[in-house]
Design a protein around this motif. Structure first.
Motif, PDB file in Angstrom:
ATOM      1  N   GLN A   1       1.672 133.951   3.775  1.00 30.55           N
ATOM      2  CA  GLN A   1       3.023 133.849   3.206  1.00 30.55           C
ATOM      3  C   GLN A   1       4.064 133.336   4.212  1.00 30.55           C
ATOM      4  O   GLN A   1       5.251 133.617   4.069  1.00 30.55           O
ATOM      5  N   TRP A   2       3.613 132.613   5.240  1.00 32.30           N
ATOM      6  CA  TRP A   2       4.529 131.975   6.178  1.00 32.30           C
ATOM      7  C   TRP A   2       4.329 130.466   6.129  1.00 32.30           C
ATOM      8  O   TRP A   2       3.207 129.978   5.988  1.00 32.30           O
ATOM      9  N   SER A   3       5.420 129.726   6.257  1.00 35.45           N
ATOM     10  CA  SER A   3       5.329 128.276   6.352  1.00 35.45           C
ATOM     11  C   SER A   3       4.772 127.897   7.728  1.00 35.45           C
ATOM     12  O   SER A   3       4.724 128.723   8.649  1.00 35.45           O
ATOM     13  N   TRP A   4       4.387 126.625   7.840  1.00 34.66           N
ATOM     14  CA  TRP A   4       3.832 126.146   9.109  1.00 34.66           C
ATOM     15  C   TRP A   4       4.830 126.328  10.248  1.00 34.66           C
ATOM     16  O   TRP A   4       4.473 126.781  11.342  1.00 34.66           O
ATOM     17  N   GLU A   5       6.112 125.995  10.019  1.00 41.52           N
ATOM     18  CA  GLU A   5       7.088 126.080  11.104  1.00 41.52           C
ATOM     19  C   GLU A   5       7.322 127.516  11.560  1.00 41.52           C
ATOM     20  O   GLU A   5       7.570 127.773  12.744  1.00 41.52           O
ATOM     21  N   SER A   6       7.202 128.460  10.643  1.00 42.75           N
ATOM     22  CA  SER A   6       7.384 129.861  11.005  1.00 42.75           C
ATOM     23  C   SER A   6       6.220 130.352  11.865  1.00 42.75           C
ATOM     24  O   SER A   6       6.419 131.014  12.891  1.00 42.75           O
ATOM     25  N   PHE A   7       5.008 130.004  11.443  1.00 43.04           N
ATOM     26  CA  PHE A   7       3.846 130.378  12.253  1.00 43.04           C
ATOM     27  C   PHE A   7       3.920 129.721  13.627  1.00 43.04           C
ATOM     28  O   PHE A   7       3.670 130.359  14.659  1.00 43.04           O
ATOM     29  N   TRP A   8       4.267 128.428  13.658  1.00 38.55           N
ATOM     30  CA  TRP A   8       4.251 127.679  14.905  1.00 38.55           C
ATOM     31  C   TRP A   8       5.235 128.262  15.918  1.00 38.55           C
ATOM     32  O   TRP A   8       4.954 128.340  17.115  1.00 38.55           O
ATOM     33  N   LEU A   9       6.398 128.700  15.438  1.00 37.80           N
ATOM     34  CA  LEU A   9       7.405 129.269  16.321  1.00 37.80           C
ATOM     35  C   LEU A   9       6.944 130.602  16.905  1.00 37.80           C
ATOM     36  O   LEU A   9       7.057 130.833  18.116  1.00 37.80           O
ATOM     37  N   ILE A  10       6.412 131.471  16.065  1.00 41.25           N
ATOM     38  CA  ILE A  10       6.022 132.801  16.542  1.00 41.25           C
ATOM     39  C   ILE A  10       4.819 132.725  17.473  1.00 41.25           C
ATOM     40  O   ILE A  10       4.792 133.381  18.523  1.00 41.25           O
ATOM     41  N   GLN A  11       3.830 131.893  17.123  1.00 43.21           N
ATOM     42  CA  GLN A  11       2.686 131.780  18.046  1.00 43.21           C
ATOM     43  C   GLN A  11       3.139 131.125  19.349  1.00 43.21           C
ATOM     44  O   GLN A  11       2.595 131.408  20.415  1.00 43.21           O
ATOM     45  N   GLY A  12       4.165 130.257  19.276  1.00 44.80           N
ATOM     46  CA  GLY A  12       4.679 129.618  20.481  1.00 44.80           C
ATOM     47  C   GLY A  12       5.330 130.606  21.433  1.00 44.80           C
ATOM     48  O   GLY A  12       5.264 130.437  22.655  1.00 44.80           O
ATOM     49  N   ILE A  13       5.973 131.625  20.880  1.00 43.29           N
ATOM     50  CA  ILE A  13       6.568 132.657  21.737  1.00 43.29           C
ATOM     51  C   ILE A  13       5.481 133.310  22.592  1.00 43.29           C
ATOM     52  O   ILE A  13       5.670 133.568  23.787  1.00 43.29           O
ATOM     53  N   PHE A  14       4.342 133.567  21.985  1.00 43.49           N
ATOM     54  CA  PHE A  14       3.228 134.167  22.726  1.00 43.49           C
ATOM     55  C   PHE A  14       2.562 133.145  23.647  1.00 43.49           C
ATOM     56  O   PHE A  14       2.268 133.435  24.810  1.00 43.49           O
ATOM     57  N   ALA A  15       2.306 131.925  23.126  1.00 41.67           N
ATOM     58  CA  ALA A  15       1.537 130.921  23.869  1.00 41.67           C
ATOM     59  C   ALA A  15       2.316 130.313  25.026  1.00 41.67           C
ATOM     60  O   ALA A  15       1.729 129.997  26.068  1.00 41.67           O
ATOM     61  N   TRP A  16       3.629 130.126  24.866  1.00 42.59           N
ATOM     62  CA  TRP A  16       4.410 129.365  25.836  1.00 42.59           C
ATOM     63  C   TRP A  16       5.391 130.210  26.638  1.00 42.59           C
ATOM     64  O   TRP A  16       5.977 129.707  27.590  1.00 42.59           O
TER      65      TRP A  16
ATOM     66  N   LEU B   1      13.128 125.841  14.118  1.00 40.83           N
ATOM     67  CA  LEU B   1      14.324 126.446  13.530  1.00 40.83           C
ATOM     68  C   LEU B   1      15.034 125.455  12.608  1.00 40.83           C
ATOM     69  O   LEU B   1      15.562 125.841  11.554  1.00 40.83           O
ATOM     70  N   PHE B   2      15.038 124.176  13.002  1.00 45.65           N
ATOM     71  CA  PHE B   2      15.606 123.138  12.129  1.00 45.65           C
ATOM     72  C   PHE B   2      14.840 123.076  10.810  1.00 45.65           C
ATOM     73  O   PHE B   2      15.437 122.987   9.730  1.00 45.65           O
ATOM     74  N   GLN B   3      13.510 123.133  10.887  1.00 40.08           N
ATOM     75  CA  GLN B   3      12.688 123.110   9.679  1.00 40.08           C
ATOM     76  C   GLN B   3      12.894 124.369   8.846  1.00 40.08           C
ATOM     77  O   GLN B   3      12.876 124.301   7.604  1.00 40.08           O
ATOM     78  N   ASN B   4      13.110 125.501   9.496  1.00 47.17           N
ATOM     79  CA  ASN B   4      13.403 126.733   8.767  1.00 47.17           C
ATOM     80  C   ASN B   4      14.653 126.581   7.917  1.00 47.17           C
ATOM     81  O   ASN B   4      14.696 127.014   6.752  1.00 47.17           O
ATOM     82  N   VAL B   5      15.683 125.949   8.502  1.00 49.77           N
ATOM     83  CA  VAL B   5      16.940 125.735   7.777  1.00 49.77           C
ATOM     84  C   VAL B   5      16.748 124.689   6.683  1.00 49.77           C
ATOM     85  O   VAL B   5      17.155 124.879   5.531  1.00 49.77           O
ATOM     86  N   LYS B   6      16.112 123.584   7.040  1.00 45.82           N
ATOM     87  CA  LYS B   6      15.921 122.475   6.101  1.00 45.82           C
ATOM     88  C   LYS B   6      15.101 122.895   4.890  1.00 45.82           C
ATOM     89  O   LYS B   6      15.422 122.530   3.747  1.00 45.82           O
ATOM     90  N   ASN B   7      14.053 123.655   5.121  1.00 46.10           N
ATOM     91  CA  ASN B   7      13.114 124.032   4.048  1.00 46.10           C
ATOM     92  C   ASN B   7      13.389 125.404   3.450  1.00 46.10           C
ATOM     93  O   ASN B   7      12.592 125.904   2.648  1.00 46.10           O
ATOM     94  N   ASN B   8      14.493 126.006   3.878  1.00 46.33           N
ATOM     95  CA  ASN B   8      14.848 127.353   3.392  1.00 46.33           C
ATOM     96  C   ASN B   8      13.711 128.354   3.626  1.00 46.33           C
ATOM     97  O   ASN B   8      13.407 129.191   2.763  1.00 46.33           O
ATOM     98  N   THR B   9      13.095 128.255   4.804  1.00 40.41           N
ATOM     99  CA  THR B   9      11.997 129.173   5.144  1.00 40.41           C
ATOM    100  C   THR B   9      12.408 130.163   6.233  1.00 40.41           C
ATOM    101  O   THR B   9      11.574 130.861   6.802  1.00 40.41           O
ATOM    102  N   GLY B  10      13.716 130.229   6.522  1.00 39.59           N
ATOM    103  CA  GLY B  10      14.192 131.124   7.567  1.00 39.59           C
ATOM    104  C   GLY B  10      13.966 132.592   7.263  1.00 39.59           C
ATOM    105  O   GLY B  10      13.940 133.431   8.175  1.00 39.59           O
ATOM    106  N   ASN B  11      13.787 132.905   5.967  1.00 37.87           N
ATOM    107  CA  ASN B  11      13.553 134.307   5.609  1.00 37.87           C
ATOM    108  C   ASN B  11      12.065 134.670   5.620  1.00 37.87           C
ATOM    109  O   ASN B  11      11.704 135.776   5.234  1.00 37.87           O
ATOM    110  N   ASP B  12      11.210 133.732   6.049  1.00 38.86           N
ATOM    111  CA  ASP B  12       9.773 134.023   6.131  1.00 38.86           C
ATOM    112  C   ASP B  12       9.508 135.284   6.947  1.00 38.86           C
ATOM    113  O   ASP B  12       8.609 136.071   6.634  1.00 38.86           O
TER     114      ASP B  12
END
Length: 340
Positions: free
Chosen positions: A29-44, A233-244
């Motif tokens: 139930q998460w968009s690609w950009e939401s997953f990518w950001l959170i895994q990036g916090i751990f990975a990077w 974060l831009f994609q979250n705003v653009k795609n209205n997925t910020g509430n993921d």
């Protein structure tokens, strides 16, 4: 023996990296950009920081090591690499784990290995430089064969079969994205090269050589995180997925964070292993210079193993599989060629 140990350590890290995209399938139930950001916090950020701490002597700090020079340049290259990281993920979406990683990592192997050598004044047409160039050519040949196998698969499969293996399969778009990802991803090795003063300072202050590269790695990954975070974060705003991050239930949120963390540590393991492996190549300058290409070759090999496991090559035909395995054998030969 040191070369063999170094290769084994890099291979273990590579196996982790090639497995890092598997947890994506477990995120719900998460968009690609939401997953990518959170895994990036751990990975990077998180895991590179923990890895860097292993190289900080008791009487020093990360800030002191970074003040040795090259930190900003390494971070800048990391931001450029971040563009490659973004498009790298997109190449998986359009081509699948096997073909997407093969094309992107092949381009990355060539540019990432040769550019630092050229910038360092190495003559690629004589002596050790020529061996390095030939090794990269063998690597690219292996990856080109694997890319050809991918095109054979695309020709043989129906649209329904393509979508069954990779839901958003798009060969032309995927190839362009993968090539861009490879060129920009090569900036990671340029960042490591730029951070050499930090590496030398860590060794001077008594850091364990196995972990001495880690304070440089986090500089590059921090730069990459900045680029990726802005885009996601831009994609979250653009795609209205910020509430993921807030709309899912507690158990699903925990599930997603755990699999993002798993993806993050698996991804980081390639560079943790690279730093450790390179420490065993200190008496072998050719292997040291070729270590980036070694990592990329191993990533391609293991990613295609995962592609087979995930049935991305199902229905591709025997001829295609023979071509695929031929490409993998060429890559395996490329690992040992510089040491011959």
């Amino acid at each position: 023996m040191n070369v063999i140990i170094g290769l084994l350590i890099i291979a273990i890290g590579s196996m982790g990296q090639s497995s890092s995209y598997v947890p994506i399938k477990k995120v719900k139930q998460w968009s690609w950009e939401s997953f990518w950001l959170i895994q990036g916090i751990f990975a990077w950020l998180i895991f590179p920081y923990l890895g860097a701490q292993l190289a900080v002597p008791e009487s020093s700090s990360l800030i002191e090591l970074w003040q040795a020079g090259g930190a900003l340049k390494a971070c800048f290259y990391g931001m450029l690499w971040g563009i490659g990281g973004l498009t790298f993920g997109l190449s998986m979406r359009y081509l699948g784990v096997a073909l997407g990683q093969s094309i992107a990592l092949g381009t990355c192997a060539g540019f990432g290995t040769l550019l630092p050598a050229v910038f360092g004044g190495t003559d690629l047409f004589s002596g050790e430089g020529l061996i390095l160039l030939l090794g990269v050519c063998i690597t690219l040949a292996g990856i080109a064969v694997i890319g050809y196998a991918g095109s054979l698969r695309a020709q043989r499969m129906s649209e329904e079969e393509k979508l069954a293996a990779v839901k958003e399969f798009a060969l032309t778009k995927g190839l362009l994205v993968a090539l861009l990802a490879g060129v920009m991803s090569a900036c990671f090795n340029l960042g490591l090269d730029a951070g050499t003063p930090v590496l030398e300072k860590a060794k001077e202050l008594g850091a364990i050589e196995l972990f001495a590269l880690n304070p440089v790695i986090i500089l590059v990954t921090m730069g990459g995180f900045i680029t990726n975070a802005v885009y996601c974060l831009f994609q979250n705003v653009k795609n209205n997925t910020g509430n993921d991050y807030f709309k899912v239930s507690g158990p699903i949120l925990l599930n997603n964070i755990l699999f993002c963390a798993l993806a993050g540590i698996l991804w980081y393991s390639q560079f943790f292993g690279l730093g450790m492996g390179k420490s065993f190549f200190s008496e072998h300058p050719i292997m040291l210079a070729f270590s980036w290409s070694i990592l990329m070759s191993l990533n391609v090999i293991f990613s295609n193993v995962w592609g087979i496991i995930l049935k991305e090559w199902k229905g591709a035909g025997n001829k295609t599989l023979v071509v695929l395995f031929a490409g993998m054998l060429i890559l395996i030969f490329s690992l040992v060629f510089p040491n011959l």
